[in-house]
Design a protein around this motif. Structure first.
Motif, short mmCIF file in Angstrom:
data_model
loop_
_atom_site.label_atom_id
_atom_site.label_comp_id
_atom_site.label_asym_id
_atom_site.label_seq_id
_atom_site.Cartn_x
_atom_site.Cartn_y
_atom_site.Cartn_z
N VAL A 33 37.91 45.84 30.98
CA VAL A 33 36.08 46.91 31.05
C VAL A 33 36.67 47.30 31.79
N MET A 34 35.61 49.09 32.03
CA MET A 34 35.91 49.54 32.47
C MET A 34 34.91 50.53 32.63
N ALA A 35 34.03 50.49 34.21
CA ALA A 35 32.41 51.03 34.31
C ALA A 35 32.53 51.80 35.51
N TRP A 36 30.87 52.49 35.32
CA TRP A 36 31.04 53.18 36.69
C TRP A 36 29.50 52.22 36.84
N PHE A 37 29.87 52.76 38.63
CA PHE A 37 28.33 52.13 39.16
C PHE A 37 28.13 53.44 40.19
N ARG A 38 26.83 53.24 40.66
CA ARG A 38 26.72 54.36 41.55
C ARG A 38 25.65 53.83 42.97
N GLN A 39 26.16 53.71 44.06
CA GLN A 39 25.04 54.09 45.18
C GLN A 39 24.52 55.25 46.00
N ALA A 49 27.27 52.46 33.96
CA ALA A 49 28.19 52.99 32.22
C ALA A 49 29.15 52.05 31.97
N GLY A 50 29.86 51.31 30.71
CA GLY A 50 30.94 50.47 30.87
C GLY A 50 31.07 50.55 29.14
N ILE A 51 32.16 50.89 29.52
CA ILE A 51 33.56 50.52 28.03
C ILE A 51 34.52 49.68 27.83
N ASP A 62 19.47 51.81 31.75
CA ASP A 62 18.23 52.37 31.29
C ASP A 62 17.97 53.99 31.23
N SER A 63 18.12 54.03 32.78
CA SER A 63 17.76 55.32 33.68
C SER A 63 18.86 56.17 33.24
N VAL A 64 19.60 56.30 32.76
CA VAL A 64 21.00 57.07 31.37
C VAL A 64 21.12 57.16 30.65
N LYS A 65 20.66 56.46 30.00
CA LYS A 65 20.70 56.55 28.74
C LYS A 65 19.96 57.49 27.73
N GLY A 66 20.57 58.31 27.26
CA GLY A 66 20.79 59.36 26.17
C GLY A 66 20.72 60.99 27.39
N ARG A 67 21.59 60.62 28.42
CA ARG A 67 21.89 61.77 29.36
C ARG A 67 23.45 61.43 29.46
N PHE A 68 23.73 60.47 30.28
CA PHE A 68 25.34 59.92 30.42
C PHE A 68 26.08 59.27 29.32
N THR A 69 27.16 59.44 29.27
CA THR A 69 28.38 59.70 27.63
C THR A 69 29.65 58.85 28.37
N ILE A 70 29.86 57.57 28.33
CA ILE A 70 31.19 57.03 28.73
C ILE A 70 32.23 57.36 27.56
N SER A 71 33.41 57.96 28.25
CA SER A 71 34.35 57.52 26.76
C SER A 71 35.68 56.96 27.55
N ARG A 72 36.47 56.90 26.87
CA ARG A 72 38.26 57.07 27.50
C ARG A 72 39.00 57.46 26.86
N PRO A 88 17.58 65.04 41.49
CA PRO A 88 17.27 64.92 41.96
C PRO A 88 18.03 62.53 41.71
N GLU A 89 17.36 62.12 41.56
CA GLU A 89 17.96 61.04 41.54
C GLU A 89 19.17 60.02 41.27
N ASP A 90 19.65 60.75 40.52
CA ASP A 90 20.58 60.81 40.43
C ASP A 90 22.38 61.31 40.95
N THR A 91 21.57 61.73 42.25
CA THR A 91 22.32 61.86 44.00
C THR A 91 22.87 60.63 44.36
N ALA A 92 24.34 60.08 43.97
CA ALA A 92 25.00 59.27 44.60
C ALA A 92 26.46 59.09 44.61
N VAL A 93 26.86 58.27 45.26
CA VAL A 93 28.57 58.39 45.16
C VAL A 93 28.71 57.31 43.93
N TYR A 94 29.62 57.74 42.58
CA TYR A 94 29.65 57.17 41.28
C TYR A 94 31.57 56.37 41.76
#
Length: 124
Positions: A33-39, A49-51, A62-72, A88-94
């Motif tokens: 399983v692969m995923a993205w986290f942010r801080q 997001a995860g895949i 929920d905060s990114v649903k409809g705006r972000f897409t994970i793929s591989r 602006p609230e998406d600002t973070a280290v991913y």
């Protein structure tokens, strides 16, 4: 051992887009399983997001649903995070992360390999 290398972060204006990439090496990914986290500064690391590598199931906060897409791309052992309509609230280290055993989880403690992180800054 698994090595994860993220790229694609940067500075973008609100409403813009970025695509993050995570290249994996050192382990077969047939069951990962692969995923993205942010801080963000002063906040806990959170799931984005995860895949699943083989079944193509995807999961989103929920905060990114409809705006972000994970793929591989299995052939390239690369996971992507397409981020549109950035705020602006998406600002973070991913961070890209991999779980080599088990099923999908939103808990960061279930993931055993992490990349070094890539900074995403969204200006208002």
């Amino acid at each position: 051992q698994v090595l994860l290398v993220e790229s694609g972060g940067g500075l973008v204006q609100a409403g813009g887009s970025l695509r993050l990439s995570c290249a994996a090496s050192g382990h077969t990914f047939s069951s990962n399983v692969m995923a993205w986290f942010r801080q963000a500064p002063g906040k806990e690391r959170e799931f984005v997001a995860g895949i699943t590598w083989s079944s193509d199931n995807t999961y989103y906060a929920d905060s990114v649903k409809g705006r972000f897409t994970i793929s591989r791309d299995n052939a390239k052992k690369t996971v992507y995070l397409q981020m549109n309509s950035l705020k602006p609230e998406d600002t973070a280290v991913y961070y890209c992360t991999a779980r080599t055993l088990g099923y999908f989880s939103q808990s960061m403690y279930q993931y055993n390999y992490w990349g070094q992180g890539t900074q995403v800054t969204v200006s208002s």
